[in-house]
Motif scaffolding. Structure first.
Motif, mmCIF file in Angstrom:
data_model
loop_
_atom_site.group_PDB
_atom_site.id
_atom_site.type_symbol
_atom_site.label_atom_id
_atom_site.label_comp_id
_atom_site.label_asym_id
_atom_site.label_seq_id
_atom_site.Cartn_x
_atom_site.Cartn_y
_atom_site.Cartn_z
ATOM 1 N N TRP A 1 21.945 5.082 -28.055
ATOM 2 C CA TRP A 1 20.454 5.688 -26.859
ATOM 3 C C TRP A 1 20.460 4.517 -26.434
ATOM 4 O O TRP A 1 20.303 3.463 -27.366
ATOM 5 C CB TRP A 1 19.699 6.696 -27.319
ATOM 6 N N SER A 2 19.596 4.197 -25.183
ATOM 7 C CA SER A 2 18.789 2.888 -24.802
ATOM 8 C C SER A 2 17.126 3.124 -25.958
ATOM 9 O O SER A 2 16.687 4.515 -26.590
ATOM 10 C CB SER A 2 18.414 3.523 -23.575
ATOM 11 N N TRP A 3 17.309 2.002 -25.958
ATOM 12 C CA TRP A 3 15.093 1.754 -26.845
ATOM 13 C C TRP A 3 14.083 3.320 -26.345
ATOM 14 O O TRP A 3 13.498 3.705 -26.837
ATOM 15 C CB TRP A 3 15.218 0.614 -26.708
ATOM 16 N N LYS B 1 10.545 7.503 -26.404
ATOM 17 C CA LYS B 1 11.192 9.725 -26.218
ATOM 18 C C LYS B 1 10.999 10.447 -27.224
ATOM 19 O O LYS B 1 10.292 11.075 -27.828
ATOM 20 C CB LYS B 1 11.103 9.633 -24.975
ATOM 21 N N ALA B 2 11.958 9.763 -28.425
ATOM 22 C CA ALA B 2 12.418 10.978 -29.139
ATOM 23 C C ALA B 2 12.001 10.817 -30.094
ATOM 24 O O ALA B 2 11.425 12.120 -30.804
ATOM 25 C CB ALA B 2 14.048 11.630 -28.987
ATOM 26 N N VAL B 3 10.940 9.854 -30.654
ATOM 27 C CA VAL B 3 10.178 9.953 -31.664
ATOM 28 C C VAL B 3 8.899 10.449 -31.048
ATOM 29 O O VAL B 3 8.243 11.493 -32.330
ATOM 30 C CB VAL B 3 10.003 7.896 -32.401
ATOM 31 N N PHE B 4 8.312 10.251 -30.294
ATOM 32 C CA PHE B 4 6.905 10.560 -29.600
ATOM 33 C C PHE B 4 6.984 12.197 -29.845
ATOM 34 O O PHE B 4 6.384 12.354 -30.047
ATOM 35 C CB PHE B 4 6.630 10.136 -27.951
ATOM 36 N N VAL C 1 13.557 12.757 -33.519
ATOM 37 C CA VAL C 1 13.621 12.077 -34.233
ATOM 38 C C VAL C 1 13.074 11.219 -35.746
ATOM 39 O O VAL C 1 12.153 11.448 -34.861
ATOM 40 C CB VAL C 1 15.133 11.097 -33.609
ATOM 41 N N ASN C 2 14.055 10.082 -36.847
ATOM 42 C CA ASN C 2 13.035 10.002 -37.595
ATOM 43 C C ASN C 2 13.777 8.920 -37.585
ATOM 44 O O ASN C 2 15.036 8.595 -36.886
ATOM 45 C CB ASN C 2 13.579 10.098 -38.008
ATOM 46 N N ILE C 3 12.855 7.167 -37.576
ATOM 47 C CA ILE C 3 13.217 6.145 -36.990
ATOM 48 C C ILE C 3 14.241 5.718 -38.990
ATOM 49 O O ILE C 3 13.277 5.937 -39.639
ATOM 50 C CB ILE C 3 12.304 5.460 -37.558
ATOM 51 N N MET D 1 4.659 -1.239 -31.354
ATOM 52 C CA MET D 1 6.320 -0.188 -32.197
ATOM 53 C C MET D 1 7.368 -0.921 -32.336
ATOM 54 O O MET D 1 7.921 -1.420 -30.905
ATOM 55 C CB MET D 1 6.428 0.797 -31.565
ATOM 56 N N GLN D 2 7.921 -0.988 -33.660
ATOM 57 C CA GLN D 2 9.604 -1.430 -33.711
ATOM 58 C C GLN D 2 10.313 -1.309 -32.944
ATOM 59 O O GLN D 2 9.750 0.562 -33.012
ATOM 60 C CB GLN D 2 9.151 -2.184 -34.999
ATOM 61 N N LEU D 3 11.084 -1.962 -32.067
ATOM 62 C CA LEU D 3 12.335 -1.045 -31.760
ATOM 63 C C LEU D 3 12.775 -0.351 -32.581
ATOM 64 O O LEU D 3 13.349 -1.015 -33.616
ATOM 65 C CB LEU D 3 12.966 -1.872 -31.169
ATOM 66 N N PRO D 4 13.703 1.066 -32.478
ATOM 67 C CA PRO D 4 14.394 1.916 -33.550
ATOM 68 C C PRO D 4 15.783 1.363 -33.162
ATOM 69 O O PRO D 4 16.487 0.578 -32.081
ATOM 70 C CB PRO D 4 13.867 3.087 -33.620
ATOM 71 N N SER D 5 16.764 0.793 -34.130
ATOM 72 C CA SER D 5 18.053 0.100 -34.345
ATOM 73 C C SER D 5 18.929 1.817 -34.670
ATOM 74 O O SER D 5 19.891 1.387 -33.967
ATOM 75 C CB SER D 5 18.320 -1.255 -34.803
#
Length: 185
Positions: free
Chosen positions: A30-32, A37-40, A44-46, A61-65
């Motif tokens: 996915w794009s960051w 958006k999915a986190v908020f 999803v869990n990071i 917020m650190q970008l999820p990888s």
């Protein structure tokens, strides 16, 4: 929600709730922006993140990888019959000469002779071989596929997909992509 994203755009590996990638080829990315958006939305869990952060007036917020879905998505048991999946099943090689160039697909038994467009009657073929075989049966053309055409399982396509890793793999992804491969002694 597969996205083809470049190295500089901070792509996010998407894992199912069991921590397996949703797809190996194409890799489930996915794009960051979609990941945040999915986190908020609490979908999803990071699992891991980049050193890069994004800022808003009130939040950093650190970008999820790597993210994992909170709800398990049951993988399909029967892959779709698509041109891409035929090429993946045949490992992106012509089934007559082995060339990876200029691939198309060939009906082993031509449609004009009753052949159907099914897993069992279609193979990857380069354009020169496809033209040479033409409207002939394998016996008439004296051209036989290197492997028997078959309907692959999802697991077979995933195994083949691992043979063609993407151009970019972030270090944080490696534990999740190849966790079920045999370890070196």
């Amino acid at each position: 929600m597969n996205a083809h994203v470049s190295q500089g755009s901070w792509p996010v590996l998407v894992l199912n709730a069991d921590f397996r990638p949703l797809s190996y080829y194409p890799l489930s990315l996915w794009s960051w922006q979609d990941a945040i958006k999915a986190v908020f939305l609490d979908r999803v869990n990071i699992v891991a993140h980049y050193d890069q952060a994004v800022h808003s007036p009130t939040l950093q917020m650190q970008l999820p990888s790597v993210v994992s879905l909170k709800s398990f998505v049951k993988p399909t048991t029967h892959p779709a019959f698509t041109r891409f999946n035929v090429f993946l099943r045949d490992r992106f090689a012509c089934q007559y000469c082995g060339s990876p160039e200029d691939l198309t697909f060939d009906h082993i038994i031509p449609r004009s002779k009753g052949g159907q467009t099914t897993w069992e009657n279609v193979v990857a073929a380069c354009s020169p071989c496809n033209l040479r075989k033409g409207n002939l049966t394998p016996a008439q053309a004296k051209m036989f596929p290197r492997q028997h055409a078959f309907a692959p399982t999802v697991h077979q396509l995933h195994r083949n997909g691992r043979l063609f890793p993407p151009n970019y793999l972030h270090d944080s992804w490696l534990d999740y992509l190849y966790w079920d491969t045999e370890l070196d002694p």
